[in-house]
Design a protein around this motif. Structure first.
Motif, PDB file in Angstrom:
ATOM      1  N   SER A  25      36.828  23.020  36.541  1.00  0.00           N
ATOM      2  CA  SER A  25      36.093  23.485  37.698  1.00  0.00           C
ATOM      3  C   SER A  25      36.581  24.874  38.090  1.00  0.00           C
ATOM      4  N   GLY A  26      35.829  25.515  38.990  1.00  0.00           N
ATOM      5  CA  GLY A  26      36.220  26.823  39.477  1.00  0.00           C
ATOM      6  C   GLY A  26      36.084  27.935  38.462  1.00  0.00           C
ATOM      7  N   TYR A  27      35.178  27.769  37.541  1.00  0.00           N
ATOM      8  CA  TYR A  27      35.022  28.745  36.471  1.00  0.00           C
ATOM      9  C   TYR A  27      33.619  29.338  36.480  1.00  0.00           C
ATOM     10  N   THR A  28      33.508  30.456  35.863  1.00  0.00           N
ATOM     11  CA  THR A  28      32.216  31.072  35.612  1.00  0.00           C
ATOM     12  C   THR A  28      31.738  30.649  34.241  1.00  0.00           C
ATOM     13  N   TYR A  29      30.497  30.215  34.173  1.00  0.00           N
ATOM     14  CA  TYR A  29      29.978  29.714  32.910  1.00  0.00           C
ATOM     15  C   TYR A  29      30.102  30.754  31.814  1.00  0.00           C
ATOM     16  N   SER A  30      30.469  30.277  30.655  1.00  0.00           N
ATOM     17  CA  SER A  30      30.576  31.125  29.483  1.00  0.00           C
ATOM     18  C   SER A  30      29.966  30.407  28.300  1.00  0.00           C
ATOM     19  N   SER A  31      29.336  31.161  27.452  1.00  0.00           N
ATOM     20  CA  SER A  31      28.755  30.598  26.246  1.00  0.00           C
ATOM     21  C   SER A  31      29.771  30.424  25.132  1.00  0.00           C
ATOM     22  N   TYR A  32      30.983  30.911  25.328  1.00  0.00           N
ATOM     23  CA  TYR A  32      32.011  30.796  24.298  1.00  0.00           C
ATOM     24  C   TYR A  32      32.496  29.364  24.176  1.00  0.00           C
ATOM     25  N   SER A  33      32.798  28.979  22.968  1.00  0.00           N
ATOM     26  CA  SER A  33      33.489  27.727  22.742  1.00  0.00           C
ATOM     27  C   SER A  33      34.906  27.822  23.298  1.00  0.00           C
ATOM     28  N   VAL A  34      35.479  26.674  23.597  1.00  0.00           N
ATOM     29  CA  VAL A  34      36.786  26.609  24.231  1.00  0.00           C
ATOM     30  C   VAL A  34      37.739  25.838  23.336  1.00  0.00           C
ATOM     31  N   CYS A  35      38.926  26.363  23.205  1.00  0.00           N
ATOM     32  CA  CYS A  35      39.990  25.678  22.494  1.00  0.00           C
ATOM     33  C   CYS A  35      40.769  24.845  23.507  1.00  0.00           C
ATOM     34  N   THR A  55      35.607  23.188  21.095  1.00  0.00           N
ATOM     35  CA  THR A  55      34.339  22.644  21.545  1.00  0.00           C
ATOM     36  C   THR A  55      33.178  23.279  20.786  1.00  0.00           C
ATOM     37  N   GLY A  56      32.219  22.470  20.460  1.00  0.00           N
ATOM     38  CA  GLY A  56      31.087  22.921  19.673  1.00  0.00           C
ATOM     39  C   GLY A  56      31.348  22.922  18.183  1.00  0.00           C
ATOM     40  N   SER A  57      32.580  22.685  17.800  1.00  0.00           N
ATOM     41  CA  SER A  57      32.936  22.648  16.386  1.00  0.00           C
ATOM     42  C   SER A  57      33.571  21.319  16.012  1.00  0.00           C
ATOM     43  N   GLY A  75      32.117  15.985  26.463  1.00  0.00           N
ATOM     44  CA  GLY A  75      31.065  15.530  27.342  1.00  0.00           C
ATOM     45  C   GLY A  75      29.793  16.309  27.125  1.00  0.00           C
ATOM     46  N   ASP A  76      28.953  16.308  28.158  1.00  0.00           N
ATOM     47  CA  ASP A  76      27.681  17.004  28.050  1.00  0.00           C
ATOM     48  C   ASP A  76      27.841  18.506  27.899  1.00  0.00           C
ATOM     49  N   SER A  77      28.956  19.012  28.307  1.00  0.00           N
ATOM     50  CA  SER A  77      29.259  20.423  28.146  1.00  0.00           C
ATOM     51  C   SER A  77      30.721  20.573  27.762  1.00  0.00           C
ATOM     52  N   LYS A  78      31.100  21.778  27.427  1.00  0.00           N
ATOM     53  CA  LYS A  78      32.492  22.041  27.077  1.00  0.00           C
ATOM     54  C   LYS A  78      33.413  22.007  28.284  1.00  0.00           C
ATOM     55  N   SER A  79      32.873  21.717  29.462  1.00  0.00           N
ATOM     56  CA  SER A  79      33.681  21.627  30.664  1.00  0.00           C
ATOM     57  C   SER A  79      34.439  20.307  30.769  1.00  0.00           C
ATOM     58  N   GLY A 104      36.336  31.697  29.037  1.00  0.00           N
ATOM     59  CA  GLY A 104      35.434  32.801  29.344  1.00  0.00           C
ATOM     60  C   GLY A 104      35.460  33.935  28.351  1.00  0.00           C
ATOM     61  N   SER A 105      36.199  33.783  27.295  1.00  0.00           N
ATOM     62  CA  SER A 105      36.227  34.789  26.252  1.00  0.00           C
ATOM     63  C   SER A 105      36.526  34.106  24.930  1.00  0.00           C
ATOM     64  N   TYR A 106      36.245  34.816  23.869  1.00  0.00           N
ATOM     65  CA  TYR A 106      36.466  34.231  22.558  1.00  0.00           C
ATOM     66  C   TYR A 106      37.952  34.077  22.269  1.00  0.00           C
ATOM     67  N   THR A 107      38.273  32.977  21.611  1.00  0.00           N
ATOM     68  CA  THR A 107      39.624  32.785  21.115  1.00  0.00           C
ATOM     69  C   THR A 107      39.567  31.951  19.848  1.00  0.00           C
ATOM     70  N   ASP A 108      40.489  32.207  18.975  1.00  0.00           N
ATOM     71  CA  ASP A 108      40.591  31.466  17.732  1.00  0.00           C
ATOM     72  C   ASP A 108      41.381  30.186  17.986  1.00  0.00           C
ATOM     73  N   CYS A 109      40.817  29.056  17.618  1.00  0.00           N
ATOM     74  CA  CYS A 109      41.470  27.777  17.823  1.00  0.00           C
ATOM     75  C   CYS A 109      42.199  27.278  16.588  1.00  0.00           C
ATOM     76  N   SER A 110      41.968  27.917  15.471  1.00  0.00           N
ATOM     77  CA  SER A 110      42.504  27.406  14.218  1.00  0.00           C
ATOM     78  C   SER A 110      44.020  27.418  14.175  1.00  0.00           C
ATOM     79  N   ASN A 111      44.647  28.331  14.911  1.00  0.00           N
ATOM     80  CA  ASN A 111      46.103  28.432  14.892  1.00  0.00           C
ATOM     81  C   ASN A 111      46.748  27.964  16.193  1.00  0.00           C
ATOM     82  N   ALA A 112      45.975  27.348  17.074  1.00  0.00           N
ATOM     83  CA  ALA A 112      46.517  26.814  18.319  1.00  0.00           C
ATOM     84  C   ALA A 112      47.174  25.474  18.038  1.00  0.00           C
TER      85      ALA A 112
END
Length: 131
Positions: A25-35, A55-57, A75-79, A104-112
Motif C-alpha cells: 500500500s501507499g505506492y504509485t502504480y507502476s507497470s514494472y514487474s516487482v522482485c 511478478t509476471g514471470s 494475487g490479482d496484481s503484483k501488489s 516503481g522502477s525496473y530491477t533485475d530479479c535474477s540475482n536477488a
C-alpha cells in the motif's frame, strides 16, 4: 514510499498448512514487474531466504528447506503475493517477512537472493509449528 504488510501467521501442528499474504500500500502504480521475496528468522538464527519471485514471470529461487512444500503465488496484481505452506515442520517456526527489492522502477530479479538485496520490508508475521 511503499508499505508492506504480512498476515496469515499463527500456530499449527506439524503437518498442517498456513497461507501467508503480503499486501502493498501507499505506492504509485507502476507497470514494472516487482522482485519480491519471503524471508524468515528464528531467534538466534540468521535471516533465511525462503523464496523469491519476479511478478509476471515466476519464482527465481526456492530455499532447499522449503522446496516442494511451499509455493509462492501472485494475487490479482503484483501488489499482493501469497505463500502457501504445506507439510509444516517445527523447524519452520520463525518470524516471516515479505520484502521488495525495488518498487516503481525496473530491477533485475535474477540475482536477488539475500536480505541485503531488498529495500522494502514488512513488519513480519509469526509462524509457530508444534510437534
Amino acid at each position: 514510499q511503499v508499505q508492506l504488510v504480512e498476515s496469515g501467521g499463527g500456530s499449527v501442528q506439524a503437518g498442517g498448512s498456513l497461507r501467508l499474504s503480503c499486501s502493498a500500500s501507499g505506492y504509485t502504480y507502476s507497470s514494472y514487474s516487482v522482485c519480491m521475496g519471503w524471508f524468515r528468522q528464528a531467534p538466534g538464527k540468521e535471516r533465511e531466504t525462503v523464496v523469491v519471485i519476479y511478478t509476471g514471470s515466476g519464482p527465481t529461487y526456492y530455499g532447499d528447506s522449503v522446496k516442494g512444500r511451499f509455493t509462492i503465488s501472485q494475487g490479482d496484481s503484483k501488489s499482493t503475493v501469497f505463500l502457501q505452506m504445506n507439510s509444516l515442520k517445527p523447524d519452520d517456526t520463525a518470524m516471516y517477512y515479505c520484502a521488495a527489492r525495488e518498487w516503481g522502477s525496473y530491477t533485475d530479479c535474477s540475482n536477488a537472493r539475500g536480505a541485503a538485496d531488498f529495500r522494502y520490508w514488512g513488519q513480519g508475521t509469526q509462524v509457530t509449528v508444534s510437534s
